[in-house]
Design a protein around this motif. Sequence first.
Motif, PDB file in Angstrom:
ATOM      1  N   GLN A  40       0.840  -1.134  -0.020  1.00  0.00           N
ATOM      2  CA  GLN A  40       0.002   0.002  -0.058  1.00  0.00           C
ATOM      3  C   GLN A  40       0.604   1.325  -0.127  1.00  0.00           C
ATOM      4  O   GLN A  40       0.527   2.240  -0.498  1.00  0.00           O
ATOM      5  CB  GLN A  40      -0.905   0.226   1.329  1.00  0.00           C
ATOM      6  CG  GLN A  40      -1.916  -1.237   1.332  1.00  0.00           C
ATOM      7  CD  GLN A  40      -2.613  -1.244  -0.136  1.00  0.00           C
ATOM      8  OE1 GLN A  40      -3.326  -0.227  -0.411  1.00  0.00           O
ATOM      9  NE2 GLN A  40      -2.856  -2.476  -0.681  1.00  0.00           N
ATOM     10  N   ASP A  41       2.162   1.274   0.597  1.00  0.00           N
ATOM     11  CA  ASP A  41       3.019   2.355   0.508  1.00  0.00           C
ATOM     12  C   ASP A  41       4.211   1.968   1.032  1.00  0.00           C
ATOM     13  O   ASP A  41       4.790   0.753   0.752  1.00  0.00           O
ATOM     14  CB  ASP A  41       2.520   3.265   1.950  1.00  0.00           C
ATOM     15  CG  ASP A  41       2.483   2.600   3.260  1.00  0.00           C
ATOM     16  OD1 ASP A  41       3.488   1.745   3.282  1.00  0.00           O
ATOM     17  OD2 ASP A  41       1.875   2.868   4.154  1.00  0.00           O
ATOM     18  N   GLY A  42       5.120   2.977   0.811  1.00  0.00           N
ATOM     19  CA  GLY A  42       6.670   2.667   0.758  1.00  0.00           C
ATOM     20  C   GLY A  42       7.167   1.847   2.266  1.00  0.00           C
ATOM     21  O   GLY A  42       8.268   1.413   2.178  1.00  0.00           O
ATOM     22  N   TRP A  43       6.394   2.441   3.224  1.00  0.00           N
ATOM     23  CA  TRP A  43       6.885   1.635   4.470  1.00  0.00           C
ATOM     24  C   TRP A  43       6.574   0.367   4.449  1.00  0.00           C
ATOM     25  O   TRP A  43       7.710  -0.565   5.107  1.00  0.00           O
ATOM     26  CB  TRP A  43       6.059   2.526   5.807  1.00  0.00           C
ATOM     27  CG  TRP A  43       6.450   3.915   5.699  1.00  0.00           C
ATOM     28  CD1 TRP A  43       5.347   4.961   5.568  1.00  0.00           C
ATOM     29  CD2 TRP A  43       7.534   4.524   6.282  1.00  0.00           C
ATOM     30  NE1 TRP A  43       5.948   6.016   5.758  1.00  0.00           N
ATOM     31  CE2 TRP A  43       7.365   5.851   6.238  1.00  0.00           C
ATOM     32  CE3 TRP A  43       8.737   4.002   6.430  1.00  0.00           C
ATOM     33  CZ2 TRP A  43       8.295   6.786   6.554  1.00  0.00           C
ATOM     34  CZ3 TRP A  43       9.665   4.949   6.976  1.00  0.00           C
ATOM     35  CH2 TRP A  43       9.441   6.343   6.778  1.00  0.00           C
ATOM     36  N   GLN A  44       5.324  -0.038   4.103  1.00  0.00           N
ATOM     37  CA  GLN A  44       5.101  -1.561   3.767  1.00  0.00           C
ATOM     38  C   GLN A  44       6.324  -2.262   3.071  1.00  0.00           C
ATOM     39  O   GLN A  44       6.741  -3.261   3.083  1.00  0.00           O
ATOM     40  CB  GLN A  44       3.893  -1.937   3.505  1.00  0.00           C
ATOM     41  CG  GLN A  44       2.760  -1.530   4.514  1.00  0.00           C
ATOM     42  CD  GLN A  44       1.506  -1.800   3.884  1.00  0.00           C
ATOM     43  OE1 GLN A  44       1.297  -2.113   2.763  1.00  0.00           O
ATOM     44  NE2 GLN A  44       0.479  -1.752   4.957  1.00  0.00           N
ATOM     45  N   LEU A  45       6.516  -1.509   1.871  1.00  0.00           N
ATOM     46  CA  LEU A  45       7.592  -1.980   1.117  1.00  0.00           C
ATOM     47  C   LEU A  45       8.772  -2.385   1.591  1.00  0.00           C
ATOM     48  O   LEU A  45       9.313  -3.351   1.528  1.00  0.00           O
ATOM     49  CB  LEU A  45       7.639  -1.259  -0.376  1.00  0.00           C
ATOM     50  CG  LEU A  45       8.537  -1.577  -1.175  1.00  0.00           C
ATOM     51  CD1 LEU A  45       8.551  -2.804  -1.765  1.00  0.00           C
ATOM     52  CD2 LEU A  45       8.792  -0.614  -2.436  1.00  0.00           C
ATOM     53  N   GLU A  46       9.094  -1.198   2.192  1.00  0.00           N
ATOM     54  CA  GLU A  46      10.536  -1.330   2.852  1.00  0.00           C
ATOM     55  C   GLU A  46      10.640  -2.622   4.055  1.00  0.00           C
ATOM     56  O   GLU A  46      11.537  -3.124   4.198  1.00  0.00           O
ATOM     57  CB  GLU A  46      10.873  -0.211   3.675  1.00  0.00           C
ATOM     58  CG  GLU A  46      12.326  -0.083   4.449  1.00  0.00           C
ATOM     59  CD  GLU A  46      12.582   1.348   5.192  1.00  0.00           C
ATOM     60  OE1 GLU A  46      13.441   1.266   5.786  1.00  0.00           O
ATOM     61  OE2 GLU A  46      11.829   2.217   5.193  1.00  0.00           O
ATOM     62  N   ARG A  47       9.527  -2.733   5.007  1.00  0.00           N
ATOM     63  CA  ARG A  47       9.511  -3.820   5.858  1.00  0.00           C
ATOM     64  C   ARG A  47       9.388  -5.204   4.894  1.00  0.00           C
ATOM     65  O   ARG A  47      10.212  -6.014   5.342  1.00  0.00           O
ATOM     66  CB  ARG A  47       8.176  -3.722   6.546  1.00  0.00           C
ATOM     67  CG  ARG A  47       8.082  -4.455   7.812  1.00  0.00           C
ATOM     68  CD  ARG A  47       7.001  -4.605   8.713  1.00  0.00           C
ATOM     69  NE  ARG A  47       6.962  -2.894   9.003  1.00  0.00           N
ATOM     70  CZ  ARG A  47       5.946  -2.218   8.995  1.00  0.00           C
ATOM     71  NH1 ARG A  47       4.772  -2.860   8.303  1.00  0.00           N
ATOM     72  NH2 ARG A  47       5.666  -1.141   9.332  1.00  0.00           N
ATOM     73  N   GLY A  48       8.840  -5.232   4.053  1.00  0.00           N
ATOM     74  CA  GLY A  48       8.642  -6.598   3.285  1.00  0.00           C
ATOM     75  C   GLY A  48       9.871  -6.861   2.605  1.00  0.00           C
ATOM     76  O   GLY A  48      10.023  -8.018   2.594  1.00  0.00           O
ATOM     77  N   LEU A  49      10.639  -5.761   2.111  1.00  0.00           N
ATOM     78  CA  LEU A  49      11.896  -6.097   1.483  1.00  0.00           C
ATOM     79  C   LEU A  49      12.937  -6.599   2.503  1.00  0.00           C
ATOM     80  O   LEU A  49      13.884  -7.365   2.306  1.00  0.00           O
ATOM     81  CB  LEU A  49      12.446  -4.909   0.757  1.00  0.00           C
ATOM     82  CG  LEU A  49      11.749  -4.710  -0.585  1.00  0.00           C
ATOM     83  CD1 LEU A  49      12.240  -3.511  -1.342  1.00  0.00           C
ATOM     84  CD2 LEU A  49      11.957  -6.021  -1.638  1.00  0.00           C
ATOM     85  N   SER A  50      13.075  -5.988   3.729  1.00  0.00           N
ATOM     86  CA  SER A  50      13.696  -6.194   4.857  1.00  0.00           C
ATOM     87  C   SER A  50      13.635  -7.539   5.141  1.00  0.00           C
ATOM     88  O   SER A  50      14.447  -8.490   5.579  1.00  0.00           O
ATOM     89  CB  SER A  50      13.537  -5.342   5.993  1.00  0.00           C
ATOM     90  OG  SER A  50      14.280  -5.644   6.863  1.00  0.00           O
ATOM     91  N   ASP A  51      12.370  -7.942   5.212  1.00  0.00           N
ATOM     92  CA  ASP A  51      11.898  -9.464   5.715  1.00  0.00           C
ATOM     93  C   ASP A  51      12.566 -10.253   4.564  1.00  0.00           C
ATOM     94  O   ASP A  51      12.909 -11.367   4.978  1.00  0.00           O
ATOM     95  CB  ASP A  51      10.627  -9.660   5.663  1.00  0.00           C
ATOM     96  CG  ASP A  51      10.102  -8.878   7.053  1.00  0.00           C
ATOM     97  OD1 ASP A  51      10.992  -8.521   8.062  1.00  0.00           O
ATOM     98  OD2 ASP A  51       8.838  -8.649   7.101  1.00  0.00           O
ATOM     99  N   PHE A  52      12.236 -10.006   3.170  1.00  0.00           N
ATOM    100  CA  PHE A  52      12.730 -10.882   2.215  1.00  0.00           C
ATOM    101  C   PHE A  52      14.436 -10.949   2.189  1.00  0.00           C
ATOM    102  O   PHE A  52      14.688 -12.166   1.808  1.00  0.00           O
ATOM    103  CB  PHE A  52      12.323 -10.301   0.819  1.00  0.00           C
ATOM    104  CG  PHE A  52      12.806 -11.222  -0.275  1.00  0.00           C
ATOM    105  CD1 PHE A  52      12.180 -12.440  -0.454  1.00  0.00           C
ATOM    106  CD2 PHE A  52      13.960 -10.644  -1.057  1.00  0.00           C
ATOM    107  CE1 PHE A  52      12.856 -13.297  -1.437  1.00  0.00           C
ATOM    108  CE2 PHE A  52      14.323 -11.703  -2.308  1.00  0.00           C
ATOM    109  CZ  PHE A  52      13.715 -12.916  -2.351  1.00  0.00           C
ATOM    110  N   PHE A  53      15.052  -9.946   2.341  1.00  0.00           N
ATOM    111  CA  PHE A  53      16.449 -10.062   2.416  1.00  0.00           C
ATOM    112  C   PHE A  53      17.022 -10.896   3.400  1.00  0.00           C
ATOM    113  O   PHE A  53      18.092 -11.656   3.562  1.00  0.00           O
ATOM    114  CB  PHE A  53      17.259  -8.646   2.285  1.00  0.00           C
ATOM    115  CG  PHE A  53      17.212  -8.101   0.970  1.00  0.00           C
ATOM    116  CD1 PHE A  53      17.966  -8.829  -0.252  1.00  0.00           C
ATOM    117  CD2 PHE A  53      16.403  -7.124   0.595  1.00  0.00           C
ATOM    118  CE1 PHE A  53      17.818  -8.284  -1.241  1.00  0.00           C
ATOM    119  CE2 PHE A  53      16.441  -6.497  -0.803  1.00  0.00           C
ATOM    120  CZ  PHE A  53      17.169  -7.313  -1.856  1.00  0.00           C
TER     121      PHE A  53
END
Length: 80
Positions: A31-44
């Motif tokens: 939905q927004d950049g904050w969720q994207l950042e958290r999701g990518l952090s979890d993925f990495f």
Amino acid sequence: MDGKGRALDNIFVERLWRTVKYEHLYLYAYQDGWQLERGLSDFFTFYNQKRYHQALAYRTPEAVFQAGQSAENQVDKSIN
């Protein structure tokens, strides 16, 4: 940026971004950049600590790194 015809210079980074896109970004709608950042952090975190890599003899990057650090420490101790 590489010059024209220099794709092999950054092949490892290109492969990483392909993996990120196909295994994560294309599967989730953020939905927004904050969720994207958290999701990518979890993925990495997953990518480096839990995902097995064929090129690393089916080990995780973290395991390979730790093994390298242990080998360096053993060499350092044997020199002293």
